[in-house]
Design an enzyme around this catalytic site. Structure first.
Site, PDB file in Angstrom:
ATOM      1  N   TRP A 237     -10.046   0.030  -5.135  1.00 50.99           N
ATOM      2  CA  TRP A 237      -9.636   1.432  -4.712  1.00 50.99           C
ATOM      3  C   TRP A 237      -8.222   1.621  -5.350  1.00 50.99           C
ATOM      4  O   TRP A 237      -7.699   2.657  -5.822  1.00 50.99           O
ATOM      5  CB  TRP A 237      -9.730   1.422  -3.211  1.00 50.99           C
TER       6      TRP A 237
ATOM      7  N   HIS B 297      -7.601  -5.790   0.382  1.00 49.99           N
ATOM      8  CA  HIS B 297      -6.253  -4.964   0.508  1.00 49.99           C
ATOM      9  C   HIS B 297      -5.533  -5.470   1.686  1.00 49.99           C
ATOM     10  O   HIS B 297      -5.893  -5.146   2.773  1.00 49.99           O
ATOM     11  CB  HIS B 297      -6.689  -3.529   0.508  1.00 49.99           C
TER      12      HIS B 297
ATOM     13  N   LYS C  34       4.237   2.285  -2.291  1.00 53.21           N
ATOM     14  CA  LYS C  34       4.555   3.725  -2.939  1.00 53.21           C
ATOM     15  C   LYS C  34       6.046   3.823  -2.850  1.00 53.21           C
ATOM     16  O   LYS C  34       6.729   4.404  -3.459  1.00 53.21           O
ATOM     17  CB  LYS C  34       3.530   4.616  -2.605  1.00 53.21           C
TER      18      LYS C  34
ATOM     19  N   SER D  88       0.630  -1.419   0.018  1.00 52.75           N
ATOM     20  CA  SER D  88       0.074  -0.103   0.190  1.00 52.75           C
ATOM     21  C   SER D  88       0.730   1.349  -0.027  1.00 52.75           C
ATOM     22  O   SER D  88       1.929   1.415  -0.731  1.00 52.75           O
ATOM     23  CB  SER D  88      -1.079  -0.006   1.244  1.00 52.75           C
TER      24      SER D  88
HETATM   25  C1  GTR Z   1      -5.508   4.439   1.486  1.00 54.52           C
HETATM   26  C2  GTR Z   1      -4.962   5.220   0.539  1.00 54.52           C
HETATM   27  C3  GTR Z   1      -4.310   4.429  -0.435  1.00 54.52           C
HETATM   28  C4  GTR Z   1      -3.429   3.405   0.309  1.00 54.52           C
HETATM   29  C5  GTR Z   1      -3.774   2.909   1.638  1.00 54.52           C
HETATM   30  C6  GTR Z   1      -2.960   2.333   2.761  1.00 54.52           C
HETATM   31  O1  GTR Z   1      -6.429   4.998   2.452  1.00 54.52           O
HETATM   32  O2  GTR Z   1      -5.949   5.686  -0.232  1.00 54.52           O
HETATM   33  O3  GTR Z   1      -3.221   4.997  -1.065  1.00 54.52           O
HETATM   34  O4  GTR Z   1      -2.227   3.925   0.403  1.00 54.52           O
HETATM   35  O5  GTR Z   1      -4.592   3.888   2.204  1.00 54.52           O
HETATM   36  O6  GTR Z   1      -1.637   2.644   2.671  1.00 54.52           O
HETATM   37  O7  GTR Z   1      -3.350   1.367   3.359  1.00 54.52           O
END
Ligand code: GTR
Length: 429
Positions: free
Chosen positions: A360, A410, A273, A269
């Site tokens: 997402w 996720h 990045k 996540s």
């Molecule tokens: C979310 C965000 C994503 C992702 C995620 C995470 O809220 O929109 O870009 O980075 O968090 O890090 O779990």
């Protein structure tokens, strides 16, 4: 009688006026806070707008056709565009950095592993900014390949071992105050890694900088600014976390149990990045794994599906540099797109993973990005993703760039780790 009616009318008029004013204020508030747009991210594949990606293999109108041109011209150009428009610069290592090792258990996991904790001190002395590293290394070999990854909730949440230190920094900073040892253990799969001959090095990401809009004030972007010769505005939080991964690598290079030529950088996540931008800047990482990194990570920015540039800038303004905000409503003007970030990994093995229920993060955008990045791998005569058609669920495709979309949400799961281990067995070990 007439008077009474007039009074009623005046009252009614007032009521209507008050209601109107309330409605207008609410609408204005929603517009200002972007609350209206908050529902606007597109989640419908049929509503994805056509887009044109910046050409990966051309520079100022000239075709990039060889690895030499790629390495001398285009790759540096891409890195510099990301520095100036998206994440900011990642500085080098602090000159006085040093390491202290403690809390060693040579017989962890029924003797299969050594578990230790290393403090990476960024300045001389022991009271300055630091990073607390938790390390697991297989006992059977002299030097082991190691997976590296920052964790979300603290080292003590990555495994149930009750002797893992709950750091003072975590106690004073974490918003999640209850100590839940091992609560994130499924995301790390230490036993599986050790059983396959891999070590694991992990550290809590907020050790270097708190993850909120004022985190930079107390984090390394401020405390190490002078030492690293960089101002807080020159890099965002993702770059700061990426930098932390490289400092872990600095330590690993000194550890006799670690094969520093075989270190695989992973991130989930937002930390995916950070890992991507970190690995783009640090070629010492032998392979890279992006797990559900989504917008600002592997996913194409120009594909308007799921989280978009506008939304990420609004929700997490501190992750990127100021300049990136200019693209919130003008993503077509962005001089890069994320296939270019993935391409900077070439020819190193790169794994991009998505999850079906993680819309997402735009799984298709992550896949297409990996597909487009494959052109850079082709320069090295290395196969990436074989076709532009998304593979079936739970069916990894590709060679030096590999991609899967698994069932579920996720997260980082055992399935994900099994694929990363297979991949590392093939190309890194
Ligand atoms: C979310 C965000 C994503 C992702 C995620 C995470 O809220 O929109 O870009 O980075 O968090 O890090 O779990």
């Amino acid at each position: 009688m007439v008077f009474h009616h007039i009074n009623e009318l005046v009252k009614l008029k007032r009521k209507i006026m008050t209601m109107l004013i309330r409605c207008l204020t609410a609408a204005l508030f929603l517009l200002m806070t972007d609350g209206v747009a908050a529902q606007n991210e597109n989640m419908d594949e049929s509503k994805v707008n056509p887009y044109t990606l910046p050409d990966l293999l051309s520079s100022k109108g000239r075709k990039i056709a060889t690895t030499k041109q790629w390495e001398r011209v285009r790759r540096p150009e891409i890195l510099s565009l990301y520095q100036q428009h998206v994440y900011g610069r990642i500085p080098g290592r602090p000159p006085a950095m040093h390491f202290t090792t403690n809390n060693i258990d040579n017989h962890a996991l029924q003797g299969k592993a050594t578990r230790k904790e290393v403090t990476i001190h960024f300045t001389a002395g022991e009271d300055g900014p630091s990073l607390h590293l938790l390390l697991w290394i297989p006992n059977e070999k002299i030097k082991s390949p190691v997976f590296v990854g920052l964790n979300f909730e603290g080292n003590h949440t990555t495994h149930g071992d009750s002797s893992i230190t709950v750091t003072e920094k975590w106690k004073s900073t974490s918003k999640n105050k209850s100590i839940t040892r091992g609560s994130q253990a499924t995301r790390w799969q230490v036993d599986t890694l050790i059983a396959h001959g891999y070590g694991l090095a992990t550290a809590w990401y907020q050790d270097v900088e708190r993850d909120d809009s004022t985190g930079w004030q107390t984090g390394i972007r401020t405390t190490l600014g002078k030492t690293l010769d960089i101002t807080p505005k020159e890099w965002g939080a993702l770059a700061a976390w990426g930098w932390a991964n490289s400092r872990i690598m600095d330590y690993l290079e000194t550890d006799e149990q670690v094969d520093a030529k075989r270190v695989i950088l992973t991130g989930h996540s937002r930390l995916g990045k950070a890992a991507l931008w970190g690995a783009a800047n640090d070629k010492r990482f032998a392979a890279i794994v992006s797990n559900n990194s989504g917008e600002g990570g592997a996913a194409l920015a120009r594909r308007n599906f799921g989280e978009d540039v506008k939304r990420i800038n609004r929700a997490f303004p501190h992750w990127f540099i100021g300049k990136f905000k200019e693209y919130s409503l003008a993503v077509d003007q962005l001089p890069v797109d994320q296939h270019m970030l993935l391409a900077t990994m070439a020819p190193r093995p790169l794994y991009v993973a998505s999850a079906v229920e993680d819309a997402w993060a735009d799984p298709k955008g992550e896949f297409l990005s990996a597909w487009h990045a494959s052109a850079a791998y082709a320069l090295y005569v290395r196969k990436g993703i074989p076709s532009a058609t998304m593979p079936a669920v739970n069916n990894p495709v590709g060679k030096y760039i590999r991609y899967h979309i698994r069932t579920g949400k996720h997260d980082v799961t055992l399935y994900d780790w099994q694929q990363y281990i297979n991949f590392a067995d093939e190309f890194v070990k």
